[in-house]
Design an enzyme around this catalytic site. Structure first.
Site, short mmCIF file in Angstrom:
data_model
loop_
_atom_site.label_atom_id
_atom_site.label_comp_id
_atom_site.label_asym_id
_atom_site.label_seq_id
_atom_site.Cartn_x
_atom_site.Cartn_y
_atom_site.Cartn_z
N SER A 71 0.95 -1.15 0.03
CA SER A 71 0.02 0.07 0.16
C SER A 71 0.94 1.22 0.11
O SER A 71 0.20 2.43 -0.05
CB SER A 71 -1.00 -0.17 1.10
OG SER A 71 -2.07 -0.84 0.90
N LYS A 112 0.49 3.45 -2.97
CA LYS A 112 -0.66 4.36 -3.13
C LYS A 112 -0.18 5.79 -2.92
O LYS A 112 -0.96 6.77 -3.60
CB LYS A 112 -1.78 3.99 -2.21
CG LYS A 112 -2.32 2.50 -2.27
CD LYS A 112 -3.32 2.22 -1.15
CE LYS A 112 -3.98 1.02 -1.24
NZ LYS A 112 -4.45 0.46 0.08
N TYR A 125 -3.26 -2.03 -10.68
CA TYR A 125 -3.18 -1.98 -9.09
C TYR A 125 -2.33 -3.14 -8.48
O TYR A 125 -1.51 -2.80 -7.59
CB TYR A 125 -4.64 -2.00 -8.68
CG TYR A 125 -4.76 -2.05 -6.96
CD1 TYR A 125 -4.63 -0.89 -6.32
CD2 TYR A 125 -5.16 -3.43 -6.21
CE1 TYR A 125 -4.48 -1.02 -4.95
CE2 TYR A 125 -5.17 -3.17 -5.11
CZ TYR A 125 -4.79 -2.11 -4.10
OH TYR A 125 -4.94 -2.40 -2.76
N TYR A 179 -5.02 3.73 7.92
CA TYR A 179 -6.52 3.19 7.88
C TYR A 179 -7.05 3.38 9.36
O TYR A 179 -7.16 4.74 9.79
CB TYR A 179 -6.48 1.82 7.55
CG TYR A 179 -5.45 1.55 6.69
CD1 TYR A 179 -5.73 1.88 5.24
CD2 TYR A 179 -4.24 0.81 6.64
CE1 TYR A 179 -5.13 1.79 4.21
CE2 TYR A 179 -3.57 0.67 5.54
CZ TYR A 179 -4.04 1.26 4.28
OH TYR A 179 -2.99 0.98 3.15
N VAL A 221 1.13 -3.67 3.82
CA VAL A 221 1.20 -5.15 4.50
C VAL A 221 2.26 -6.00 4.26
O VAL A 221 2.57 -7.06 4.73
CB VAL A 221 -0.06 -5.95 4.02
CG1 VAL A 221 -1.49 -5.36 4.55
CG2 VAL A 221 -0.11 -6.19 2.46
O1 DON Z 1 -4.89 -4.69 -1.93
C1 DON Z 1 -4.29 -5.11 -0.83
O2 DON Z 1 -5.00 -5.82 0.01
C2 DON Z 1 -2.93 -5.22 -0.77
N1 DON Z 1 -2.33 -5.11 -2.27
C3 DON Z 1 -2.31 -3.90 -0.30
C4 DON Z 1 -2.70 -3.48 1.14
C5 DON Z 1 -2.03 -2.93 2.09
O3 DON Z 1 -0.90 -2.98 1.80
C6 DON Z 1 -2.64 -2.37 3.33
N2 DON Z 1 -1.56 -1.75 4.22
N3 DON Z 1 -1.35 -1.72 5.05
#
Ligand code: DON
Length: 304
Positions: free
Chosen positions: A64, A67, A189, A240, A258
């Protein structure tokens, strides 16, 4: 000036000695293969000094954190029009939450939760000639490093298992807030999330956000306005449903992923990246959060 090297060394060795109760994310199966013992901290300040300890030169999945880069690119091309399709309010909910979308007519709360980032990805798929290639070049330019690449296994692993993201993209489509086919937008994405970078590369790529839009080579990579606005969004939405906690404990704009990475910055001063894969229950690096809390407390350097 505080002795940054001594401080990050101390934080690293103290935290390494504690019990890590976090868990490595494995809902994207490829991510579950990472070594949970890895731990690195990298700091660079705007005078060009840098300090590092631990696994700072190992590439990891930025997830993430990407982003922030897509947002910077889309804001540069769309300007304020972007905010008609995605809001800038904290969500107070997990990153992959759907219900707010349903209640708010398909306008995601902010560009750093999955739904908002999928709208931003849609903008880039519409405006870029070769979206994946152009985005990669943009990130390489911010970091001043051409070795940065996608991890295609991670992108494919998420394509096979990203059911919630398919649900989000379809819901956006039903509200007419996705111009391109769901498959095309998610392909972009999943690739952006699969970017691999080291702690050093990440710190370097966020330099412009701490330096009024100027990258390390003094090139104006972002406008001052982009840096200001995106820092504000990172502060309020970068973690978040733990954004309030991060502001409370650390007090810096930042972004987590993540893969266990966290980047944070003090405008006009420094960028710091911490990486440790096991995550706390809210999906943020368990050790990374503590490392940054200890760092800003010890150096008395939050924005507050
Ligand atoms: O879309 C997803 O679930 C992952 N590619 C990215 C989520 C993420 O990194 C949330 N961060 N803490």
């Amino acid at each position: 000036m505080p002795n940054f090297q001594q401080i990050i060394n101390r934080i690293h060795s103290d935290l390494k000695a504690t019990k890590n109760t976090g868990e490595v994310a494995d809902y994207i199966p490829e991510l579950g293969k990472v070594d949970g013992e890895k731990f690195g901290i990298y700091l660079n300040n705007i005078h060009g000094d840098n300090y590092e300890v631990g696994d700072t030169q190992v590439p990891f999945s930025i997830q993430s954190i990407s982003k922030v880069f897509t947002l910077a690119m889309a804001f540069a091309s769309q300007g304020n029009e972007l905010w008609k399709r995605v809001d800038v309010e904290p969500s107070g909910n997990p990153f992959n939450y759907l219900s707010l979308l349903e209640n708010e007519e398909g306008i995601p709360r902010n560009p750093l939760i999955n739904s908002g980032a999928i709208v931003v990805a849609d903008c880039l798929v519409s405006t870029l000639k070769n979206p994946k290639e152009d985005f990669l070049q943009f990130v390489r330019g911010l970091a001043g490093d051409d070795s940065i690449s996608y991890n295609l296994e991670v992108a494919e692993s998420e394509r096979k298992t990203g059911f919630r993201n398919y649900a989000i993209a379809n819901l956006l489509k039903s509200f007419d807030n996705l111009a391109n086919p769901v498959e095309d937008v998610l392909d972009f994405y999943f690739h952006q999330c699969s970017l691999e970078m080291t702690c050093e590369q990440l710190s370097n790529s966020f330099f412009a956000f701490a330096n009024h839009g100027k990258c390390m080579k003094n090139k104006q990579c972002l406008t001052e306005k982009q840096a200001k606005r995106i820092n504000a969004i990172m502060l309020t939405c970068g973690f978040y449903d733990e954004a309030g906690e991060f502001a409370f404990e650390v007090g810096l704009p930042g972004k987590s992923g993540v893969g266990g990475g966290i980047v944070a910055l003090l405008p006009n001063h420094y960028v710091i990246t911490a990486w440790s894969p096991p995550l706390n229950p809210k999906g943020n690096s368990y050790l990374g959060m503590q490392a940054l809390e200890q760092f800003t407390t010890e150096t008395k350097s939050s924005i507050f």
